[in-house]
Design a protein around this motif. Structure first.
Motif, PDB file in Angstrom:
ATOM      1  N   ARG A 190       7.174  46.999  39.013  1.00  0.00           N
ATOM      2  CA  ARG A 190       7.837  47.602  37.721  1.00  0.00           C
ATOM      3  C   ARG A 190       8.576  46.931  36.979  1.00  0.00           C
ATOM      4  O   ARG A 190       8.619  46.992  35.663  1.00  0.00           O
ATOM      5  CB  ARG A 190       8.435  49.036  38.282  1.00  0.00           C
ATOM      6  CG  ARG A 190       8.674  50.035  37.329  1.00  0.00           C
ATOM      7  CD  ARG A 190       9.226  51.217  38.063  1.00  0.00           C
ATOM      8  NE  ARG A 190       8.240  51.864  38.822  1.00  0.00           N
ATOM      9  CZ  ARG A 190       8.496  52.716  39.802  1.00  0.00           C
ATOM     10  NH1 ARG A 190       9.670  53.375  39.847  1.00  0.00           N
ATOM     11  NH2 ARG A 190       7.604  53.233  40.619  1.00  0.00           N
ATOM     12  N   PRO A 191       9.706  46.136  37.538  1.00  0.00           N
ATOM     13  CA  PRO A 191      10.615  45.598  36.567  1.00  0.00           C
ATOM     14  C   PRO A 191      10.169  44.502  35.654  1.00  0.00           C
ATOM     15  O   PRO A 191      10.524  44.413  34.681  1.00  0.00           O
ATOM     16  CB  PRO A 191      11.568  44.846  37.567  1.00  0.00           C
ATOM     17  CG  PRO A 191      11.511  45.594  38.858  1.00  0.00           C
ATOM     18  CD  PRO A 191      10.039  45.937  38.842  1.00  0.00           C
ATOM     19  N   ILE A 192       9.155  43.775  36.257  1.00  0.00           N
ATOM     20  CA  ILE A 192       8.615  42.613  35.263  1.00  0.00           C
ATOM     21  C   ILE A 192       7.693  43.331  34.369  1.00  0.00           C
ATOM     22  O   ILE A 192       7.302  42.876  33.606  1.00  0.00           O
ATOM     23  CB  ILE A 192       7.875  41.450  36.304  1.00  0.00           C
ATOM     24  CG1 ILE A 192       7.530  40.326  35.561  1.00  0.00           C
ATOM     25  CG2 ILE A 192       6.494  42.266  36.951  1.00  0.00           C
ATOM     26  CD1 ILE A 192       8.892  39.550  34.892  1.00  0.00           C
ATOM     27  N   THR A 193       7.061  44.573  34.907  1.00  0.00           N
ATOM     28  CA  THR A 193       6.075  45.175  34.062  1.00  0.00           C
ATOM     29  C   THR A 193       6.809  45.597  32.736  1.00  0.00           C
ATOM     30  O   THR A 193       6.263  45.599  31.672  1.00  0.00           O
ATOM     31  CB  THR A 193       5.434  46.204  34.763  1.00  0.00           C
ATOM     32  OG1 THR A 193       4.691  45.834  35.700  1.00  0.00           O
ATOM     33  CG2 THR A 193       4.433  47.156  33.894  1.00  0.00           C
ATOM     34  N   GLY A 194       7.971  45.970  33.071  1.00  0.00           N
ATOM     35  CA  GLY A 194       8.795  46.539  31.764  1.00  0.00           C
ATOM     36  C   GLY A 194       9.192  45.357  30.851  1.00  0.00           C
ATOM     37  O   GLY A 194       9.100  45.499  29.816  1.00  0.00           O
ATOM     38  N   THR A 195       9.455  44.085  31.553  1.00  0.00           N
ATOM     39  CA  THR A 195       9.643  42.947  30.681  1.00  0.00           C
ATOM     40  C   THR A 195       8.453  42.560  29.713  1.00  0.00           C
ATOM     41  O   THR A 195       8.505  42.172  28.486  1.00  0.00           O
ATOM     42  CB  THR A 195      10.011  41.810  31.505  1.00  0.00           C
ATOM     43  OG1 THR A 195      11.268  42.320  32.365  1.00  0.00           O
ATOM     44  CG2 THR A 195      10.604  40.601  30.813  1.00  0.00           C
ATOM     45  N   VAL A 196       7.417  42.521  30.557  1.00  0.00           N
ATOM     46  CA  VAL A 196       5.967  42.274  29.841  1.00  0.00           C
ATOM     47  C   VAL A 196       5.666  43.062  28.776  1.00  0.00           C
ATOM     48  O   VAL A 196       5.287  42.616  27.569  1.00  0.00           O
ATOM     49  CB  VAL A 196       5.004  42.321  30.952  1.00  0.00           C
ATOM     50  CG1 VAL A 196       3.511  42.027  30.116  1.00  0.00           C
ATOM     51  CG2 VAL A 196       5.240  41.265  31.999  1.00  0.00           C
TER      52      VAL A 196
END
Length: 273
Positions: A190-196
């Motif tokens: 979820r954290p890196i998905t928000g960044t992407v």
């Protein structure tokens, strides 16, 4: 508990000054957008006769409403496909330890180094031969190809920091690879998905050159192309141009503020991983 010292106070003052410096252009943009065309006062001073007519004109007569729909479609569809495709590709690259997966990872990284100008003309003729010029799906295909390497790079870095124990526990319970990925691994991303999401959304939303190349002369203009048209058609009406800019940046700013915590956390984890 840390004590509040004079150094803390100085840092706070410095951060407030830096914040005000970055917010100043936004203030000027909103301030001018609320003026009449005849108001020639300094852009720093607040106008005494504020009006919202510029927003009404930009939205209706200048066709910014239709441009927002086109930009939203391209951005949402492209980012959704990028998240799904990049996460699956990065999972296979990181978890399948073989020369093929390692080679594929470096092949994707090469995509980060290729400038858009090299492929601009060949891609244009390819889109023309496929009958996609003037079609919103042409931009979706373009952004999938151009943004996928960067997204895979971020997902791969983050996935390397995720222990494989979670998937092994799911496999012991009888879960397949697909079930373990979508129900165990993907929620952890979820954290890196928000960044992407936010980095790709900003890049796609603000892109001017590609929509100008593939959608020029059609009714499917995006927000940057529509705002650029304001300059030609209403060259002296700067309040309306700034009103169009405010409308154009509002969706992406709201998205960023909603996802800012995930952006910072995911970006730091992706680089560290």
């Amino acid at each position: 508990m840390n004590r509040y010292t004079w150094r803390t106070g100085i840092l706070e003052v410095l951060m407030i000054l830096v914040g005000a410096l970055f917010a100043f252009p936004l203030y000027v943009m909103i301030n001018i957008s609320l003026r009449t065309q005849s108001d020639q006062a300094s852009p720093v001073l607040i106008s005494e006769n504020m009006t919202l007519d510029n927003y009404v004109t930009a939205w209706g007569k200048a066709g910014l409403g239709e441009a927002l729909v086109s930009s939203l479609f391209i951005t949402v569809v492209s980012v959704a496909l990028l998240v799904v495709g990049s996460a699956m590709a990065a999972y296979a690259i990181v978890r399948v330890l073989s020369r093929v997966s390692n080679t594929l990872f470096w092949v994707f990284l090469v995509g980060l180094l290729l400038p858009f100008q090299i492929a601009m003309i060949p891609l244009y003729f390819t889109m023309r031969d496929l009958g996609l010029l003037g079609n919103l799906w042409a931009l979706v295909l373009f952004y999938l190809g151009s943004q996928m390497p960067f997204s895979i790079f971020l997902y791969s870095g983050f996935l390397r920091s995720v222990p494989v124990d979670y998937e092994e526990a799911a496999w012991l319970d009888g879960a397949g690879v697909n079930y373990a990925f979508w129900n165990v691994v993907f929620p952890l991303l979820r954290p890196i998905t928000g960044t992407v999401i936010i980095l790709n959304a900003i890049a796609i939303w603000n892109d001017l050159a590609t929509p100008l190349l593939y959608l020029s002369g059609t009714s499917n203009e995006t927000v940057p192309v529509a705002i650029m048209g304001f300059v030609d058609q209403y060259v002296t009406n700067w309040p309306m141009i700034f009103a169009g800019l405010v409308i154009g940046v509002a969706p992406i700013l709201i998205t960023f503020f909603i996802l800012q915590r995930s952006v910072i956390k995911g970006f730091a984890s992706g680089l560290k991983g």
